[in-house]
Design a protein around this motif. Structure first.
Motif, short mmCIF file in Angstrom:
data_model
loop_
_atom_site.label_atom_id
_atom_site.label_comp_id
_atom_site.label_asym_id
_atom_site.label_seq_id
_atom_site.Cartn_x
_atom_site.Cartn_y
_atom_site.Cartn_z
N VAL A 47 0.84 -1.20 0.00
CA VAL A 47 0.00 0.00 0.00
C VAL A 47 0.87 1.25 0.00
O VAL A 47 0.60 2.22 -0.73
N SER A 48 1.94 1.25 0.79
CA SER A 48 2.83 2.41 0.84
C SER A 48 3.53 2.62 -0.49
O SER A 48 3.70 3.77 -0.94
N ALA A 49 3.94 1.52 -1.15
CA ALA A 49 4.60 1.65 -2.45
C ALA A 49 3.65 2.22 -3.49
O ALA A 49 4.04 3.04 -4.33
N VAL A 50 2.38 1.81 -3.46
CA VAL A 50 1.39 2.34 -4.40
C VAL A 50 1.16 3.83 -4.13
O VAL A 50 1.05 4.63 -5.07
N ALA A 51 1.11 4.22 -2.86
CA ALA A 51 0.91 5.64 -2.53
C ALA A 51 2.08 6.48 -3.02
O ALA A 51 1.89 7.59 -3.53
N ASN A 52 3.31 5.98 -2.88
CA ASN A 52 4.47 6.72 -3.37
C ASN A 52 4.50 6.79 -4.89
O ASN A 52 4.94 7.79 -5.46
N ARG A 53 4.04 5.73 -5.51
CA ARG A 53 4.07 5.67 -6.98
C ARG A 53 2.97 6.51 -7.61
O ARG A 53 3.20 7.20 -8.60
N MET A 54 1.75 6.48 -7.01
CA MET A 54 0.60 7.15 -7.63
C MET A 54 0.04 8.20 -6.67
O MET A 54 0.58 9.28 -6.55
N ASP A 55 -1.03 7.86 -5.96
CA ASP A 55 -1.60 8.81 -5.00
C ASP A 55 -2.32 8.04 -3.90
O ASP A 55 -2.36 6.81 -3.89
N GLN A 56 -2.90 8.79 -2.96
CA GLN A 56 -3.52 8.18 -1.78
C GLN A 56 -4.77 7.39 -2.15
O GLN A 56 -5.05 6.34 -1.55
N THR A 57 -5.54 7.86 -3.13
CA THR A 57 -6.75 7.13 -3.53
C THR A 57 -6.41 5.77 -4.11
O THR A 57 -7.08 4.77 -3.81
N SER A 88 -3.78 3.97 -3.39
CA SER A 88 -3.35 3.11 -2.30
C SER A 88 -4.54 2.60 -1.48
O SER A 88 -4.54 1.46 -1.01
N GLU A 89 -5.58 3.44 -1.33
CA GLU A 89 -6.75 3.01 -0.58
C GLU A 89 -7.52 1.93 -1.34
O GLU A 89 -8.09 1.02 -0.74
N ILE A 90 -7.53 2.02 -2.66
CA ILE A 90 -8.17 0.98 -3.47
C ILE A 90 -7.43 -0.34 -3.31
O ILE A 90 -8.03 -1.41 -3.12
N VAL A 91 -6.10 -0.29 -3.36
CA VAL A 91 -5.30 -1.51 -3.18
C VAL A 91 -5.47 -2.04 -1.76
O VAL A 91 -5.56 -3.26 -1.55
N ARG A 92 -5.53 -1.15 -0.77
CA ARG A 92 -5.75 -1.59 0.60
C ARG A 92 -7.08 -2.32 0.75
O ARG A 92 -7.18 -3.35 1.43
N THR A 93 -8.10 -1.80 0.09
CA THR A 93 -9.41 -2.45 0.13
C THR A 93 -9.36 -3.84 -0.51
O THR A 93 -9.93 -4.80 0.03
N MET A 94 -8.67 -3.96 -1.63
CA MET A 94 -8.54 -5.26 -2.28
C MET A 94 -7.79 -6.27 -1.41
O MET A 94 -8.17 -7.44 -1.32
N LEU A 95 -6.74 -5.81 -0.75
CA LEU A 95 -5.98 -6.70 0.13
C LEU A 95 -6.81 -7.11 1.35
O LEU A 95 -6.74 -8.26 1.79
N ARG A 96 -7.59 -6.17 1.88
CA ARG A 96 -8.42 -6.48 3.03
C ARG A 96 -9.52 -7.48 2.67
O ARG A 96 -9.86 -8.37 3.46
N MET A 97 -10.07 -7.36 1.46
CA MET A 97 -11.13 -8.27 1.04
C MET A 97 -10.62 -9.70 0.84
O MET A 97 -11.37 -10.65 1.02
N ASN A 99 -15.59 9.16 -1.39
CA ASN A 99 -16.77 9.37 -2.22
C ASN A 99 -16.37 9.46 -3.68
O ASN A 99 -16.40 10.52 -4.31
N ILE A 100 -15.94 8.35 -4.24
CA ILE A 100 -15.60 8.30 -5.66
C ILE A 100 -16.63 7.44 -6.37
O ILE A 100 -17.13 6.45 -5.82
N GLY A 101 -16.97 7.84 -7.60
CA GLY A 101 -17.97 7.11 -8.35
C GLY A 101 -17.41 5.84 -8.97
O GLY A 101 -16.20 5.60 -8.99
#
Length: 524
Positions: free
Chosen positions: A242-252, A254-263, A292-294
């Protein structure tokens, strides 16, 4: 197993268990499986001392034993498990972050004692909570009074607990599910009992003890629990991704990847190269309420993640709006290369780090190409490449045009052997931690007299404050430590804290490097 690992294991055993256990553990790590009498004769310890030392090591899951065909029991120490002692503070801090003070105390007790019964854990944690929490609020009993004998935390999270099966009987193993009444968590001090049955039970136990009758063992006697370190490592790995994704792209992202890992943390094996496929619709429904993203924006983020060269996320199908997976195994250099390049920067400078990252990206380059791509003068680029080559950070590959390997007819390509560099850095990290521990022990030993004096003064102050001493008396006791001594104590405390923090930081790098090396040697 390297000499640096053996030295670090010896220091950890000495610091946490003392000289006798350290002598036994270090001997087993160096020599491999050994019988009891062989350990006693080679270490020069008494047989009774060896038995007690092995008992401690076995109870803390650092040594295992096996009956050989000749009828001899051999004991074997596990170096990787001993090295995990270095990570104990991180386990405890993670438990506190995820599950609060109660989770922190539970994990701390289990790590300190190796393995315990649930009733013993509840009793100890309740006592500690009673002593520290205001109003006498201790550990609460579950509403239904039942705890499941499974690898589940009280809040329903999977896997931070692990059941120790060393003492299961065949009858117990045959049962698919067992439950018992959770012991009432009574603490020390003046606190109201949680139930009347507890009072009557305690009164009955005291009466039996006075009359000399045997007290019945706890209902969970012989069923031991221990911390599942692999589950913590899975959490650390997910946080790193998640931290690597946030550094590479943005916080949103990383939160999407965090959600996928949690699921997928429960359904995906820790050794799997990818998580279970998740549809875009499932990911959208599982996103935190604060984001709140569509649905259309989510699909765009997933497409960007899937198209990224680092391949954090891969697309596995088109059903349900598209199915996606998260890459878990670090078999590509991008994630593990991050600590490598960071470690390279303070050693050789930012320009060397630029060349290092360039070689990671381009794989093979000639010296002239390195100069052009990195935009560094030829002389400086040559010096930097040779400097990193001498330290084994980069390798030189020769590709001859003719069989005679004439230098004028040979291509010289610089490259980075990532697994080799990772192993070298891991070895240096082990040496660094060992040096930090030795320095901390040296500083403590040199100031031993001053530390003992400070502890005596603090004990006297606490005793006098409890008896209601006057302020002038307290001031007189505090002046027993002079200003230079107080300054020396502050300096010592600051230095020790720095070394402790450095050990934790190096251990984070060790975890990343170990995870990468393990993923490159493991076949999916």
């Amino acid at each position: 197993m390297t000499q640096a690992q053996i030295q670090l294991c010896s220091l950890l055993l000495l610091e946490h268990f003392g000289e006798i256990v350290e002598k036994i553990g270090s001997y087993l790590i160096r020599t491999g499986p050994q019988p009891l009498r062989g350990i006693s004769s080679d270490t020069g310890l008494l047989l009774d001392q060896v038995k007690k030392g092995l008992c401690v090591l076995i109870h803390h899951n650092l040594v295992t034993y096996q009956l050989q065909k000749r009828g001899v029991v051999e004991y074997e120490a596990h170096c990787p498990r001993v090295l995990r002692i270095l990570r104990y503070p991180r386990y405890i801090y993670t438990a506190k972050t995820l599950y609060g003070d109660t989770g922190e105390l539970v994990v701390e007790e289990l790590l300190l004692n190796g393995k315990m019964t649930m009733s013993a854990v509840v009793r100890k944690v309740a006592d500690r909570l009673t002593e520290t929490m205001e109003g006498g609020k201790g550990l609460k009993k579950p509403n239904d009074g039942i705890w499941e004998q499974e690898e589940v935390l009280p809040d329903g999270s999977q896997g931070v607990w692990e059941r120790s099966t060393t003492r299961w009987s065949p009858k117990t193993l045959g049962m698919s599910r067992r439950t018992w009444t959770c012991p009432c968590p009574t603490g020390k001090g003046k606190r109201r009992r949680s139930c009347e049955e507890e009072e009557s039970g305690e009164h009955k136990a005291k009466k039996q003890k006075k009359e000399g009758e045997s007290v019945e063992p706890p209902q969970d006697d012989g069923i031991y629990w221990q911390v599942n370190l692999d589950r913590f490592h899975q959490h650390f790995r997910d946080q790193g991704i998640v931290s690597a994704v946030a550094n590479r792209m943005d916080q949103t992202s990383s939160e999407i990847v965090r959600t996928m890992l949690r699921m997928s943390e429960v359904t995906t094996s820790s050794s799997a190269p990818y998580t279970q496929p998740l549809s875009s619709n499932e990911i959208f429904r599982s996103l935190p309420a604060g984001y709140n993203i569509g649905k259309q924006v989510l699909d765009q983020y997933l497409t960007l993640l899937a198209d990224d060269p680092l391949e954090f996320v891969g697309k596995s199908g088109d059903s349900g709006g598209g199915t996606y997976t998260v890459s878990i195994l670090w078999d590509n250099p991008p994630i593990p290369a991050l600590p490598s390049s960071k470690n390279n920067s303070p050693v050789f400078g930012s320009r060397c780090a630029r060349i290092f990252r360039l070689l990671l990206r381009k794989k093979h380059l000639e010296q002239k190409q390195v100069e052009d791509f990195a935009m560094i003068p030829a002389k400086e680029a040559k010096d930097m490449l040779y400097k990193m080559l001498s330290e084994n950070f980069v390798a030189l590959q020769e590709i001859p045009k003719t069989p005679d390997h004439a230098p004028s007819r040979t291509f010289y390509l610089y490259t980075v052997n990532v697994p080799s560099v990772a192993r070298m850095l891991l070895h240096r990290c082990y040496k660094s931690v060992a040096n930090l521990m030795e320095r901390r022990q040296y500083e403590t030993k040199e100031n031993k007299r001053l530390l003992e004096k400070s502890q005596r003064v603090e004990a006297i102050l606490a005793s006098m404050q409890a008896t209601g001493a006057e302020e002038a008396q307290l001031q007189e006791i505090e002046e027993m430590i002079t200003a230079p001594e107080r300054q020396q104590l502050e300096t010592l405390k600051r230095n020790v804290n720095k070394m402790d923090a450095s050990e934790n930081q190096v251990d984070e790098t060790i975890f990343v490097l170990e995870s990468f090396i393990e993923s490159t040697t493991r076949k999916p």
